[in-house]
Design a protein around this motif. Structure first.
Motif, PDB file in Angstrom:
ATOM      1  N   ALA A 165       8.351  62.730 -37.711  1.00  0.00           N
ATOM      2  CA  ALA A 165       9.199  62.191 -36.566  1.00  0.00           C
ATOM      3  C   ALA A 165      10.541  63.113 -36.724  1.00  0.00           C
ATOM      4  O   ALA A 165      10.695  63.575 -37.572  1.00  0.00           O
ATOM      5  CB  ALA A 165       9.594  60.664 -36.577  1.00  0.00           C
ATOM      6  N   SER A 166      10.998  63.259 -35.385  1.00  0.00           N
ATOM      7  CA  SER A 166      12.265  63.808 -35.233  1.00  0.00           C
ATOM      8  C   SER A 166      13.495  62.837 -36.028  1.00  0.00           C
ATOM      9  O   SER A 166      13.144  61.604 -36.015  1.00  0.00           O
ATOM     10  CB  SER A 166      12.649  64.214 -33.850  1.00  0.00           C
ATOM     11  N   VAL A 167      14.637  63.384 -36.200  1.00  0.00           N
ATOM     12  CA  VAL A 167      15.511  62.713 -36.878  1.00  0.00           C
ATOM     13  C   VAL A 167      15.960  61.485 -36.095  1.00  0.00           C
ATOM     14  O   VAL A 167      16.112  60.279 -36.550  1.00  0.00           O
ATOM     15  CB  VAL A 167      16.788  63.412 -37.260  1.00  0.00           C
ATOM     16  N   SER A 168      15.884  61.487 -34.736  1.00  0.00           N
ATOM     17  CA  SER A 168      16.612  60.453 -33.846  1.00  0.00           C
ATOM     18  C   SER A 168      15.366  59.252 -33.754  1.00  0.00           C
ATOM     19  O   SER A 168      15.765  58.043 -33.666  1.00  0.00           O
ATOM     20  CB  SER A 168      16.778  61.057 -32.552  1.00  0.00           C
ATOM     21  N   ASN A 169      14.203  59.809 -33.838  1.00  0.00           N
ATOM     22  CA  ASN A 169      13.327  58.696 -33.962  1.00  0.00           C
ATOM     23  C   ASN A 169      13.040  58.035 -35.023  1.00  0.00           C
ATOM     24  O   ASN A 169      12.174  56.960 -35.326  1.00  0.00           O
ATOM     25  CB  ASN A 169      11.975  59.408 -33.518  1.00  0.00           C
ATOM     26  N   THR A 170      13.717  58.458 -36.185  1.00  0.00           N
ATOM     27  CA  THR A 170      13.632  57.472 -37.362  1.00  0.00           C
ATOM     28  C   THR A 170      14.787  56.396 -37.438  1.00  0.00           C
ATOM     29  O   THR A 170      14.666  55.630 -38.334  1.00  0.00           O
ATOM     30  CB  THR A 170      14.168  58.282 -38.591  1.00  0.00           C
ATOM     31  N   GLN A 171      15.650  56.375 -36.335  1.00  0.00           N
ATOM     32  CA  GLN A 171      16.542  55.361 -36.275  1.00  0.00           C
ATOM     33  C   GLN A 171      16.438  54.339 -35.154  1.00  0.00           C
ATOM     34  O   GLN A 171      15.252  54.614 -34.100  1.00  0.00           O
ATOM     35  CB  GLN A 171      17.861  56.029 -35.777  1.00  0.00           C
TER      36      GLN A 171
END
Length: 178
Positions: A165-171
């Protein structure tokens, strides 16, 4: 050893004037259990981890009065497949890593995630040194190296992680939009 199968070839030799025998072995296993191996080195029940183990190591136990874990020397490779952790606090972190790495940080269906681990290792003077460690769970691949001191139980590891996942999708929440 319990429910694990090991093949050991080598020598048990004595030296005149020295107490005890030196044990020099080449040990392999394609059918071992992590729980059985951990029972050798770590006190307490249940073992911290379960999983299927493949192992190749040289085993050198010199003569002398020192504690076995202080004088035992190992050099080899190990791979563990289908690993799970018996402590909920650790397994919960593995589950969270997999959820975030897949871009589904709040998905409760992602649980009891198994891990795969492969490494080259040495044990000397009670310190395990791990090189070329490849740790993976669904969605994440981590490469690292480091040490684990058996007696105090201290860890010192460094490495890199690759997430699907992209970093934003981990949050979640406002962090997701940043």
């Amino acid at each position: 050893l319990a429910e694990s199968l090991f093949i050991a070839k080598g020598f048990v030799v004595g030296t005149k004037g020295l107490k005890g025998k030196r044990v020099l072995l080449d040990v392999t296993s394609t059918d071992a259990r992590m729980a059985d191996i951990l029972r050798l080195a770590v006190r307490g029940e249940p073992p911290a981890m379960t999983g299927a183990v493949r192992l190749t190591t040289s085993f050198d136990l010199p003569q002398g009065d020192r504690d076995v874990m202080d004088k035992l020397k190992l050099t080899g490779t190990v791979s563990i497949s289908g690993a799970t952790f018996n402590r909920d606090t650790i397994q919960d972190k593995v589950d969270e890593l997999s959820r975030r790495a897949r871009g589904r940080p709040e998905d409760p269906s992602i649980s009891e995630v198994t891990s795969d681990i492969a490494a080259k290792f040495t044990l000397d003077e009670g310190v395990i040194t791990l090189r070329d460690v490849a740790y993976s769970v669904r969605g994440a691949a981590i490469s690292m190296r480091g040490t684990y001191a058996l007696e105090p139980g201290t860890l010192d590891f460094a490495g890199t992680a690759r997430l699907r996942a992209s970093v934003s999708n981990t949050q979640t929440g406002w962090k997701h939009f940043l």
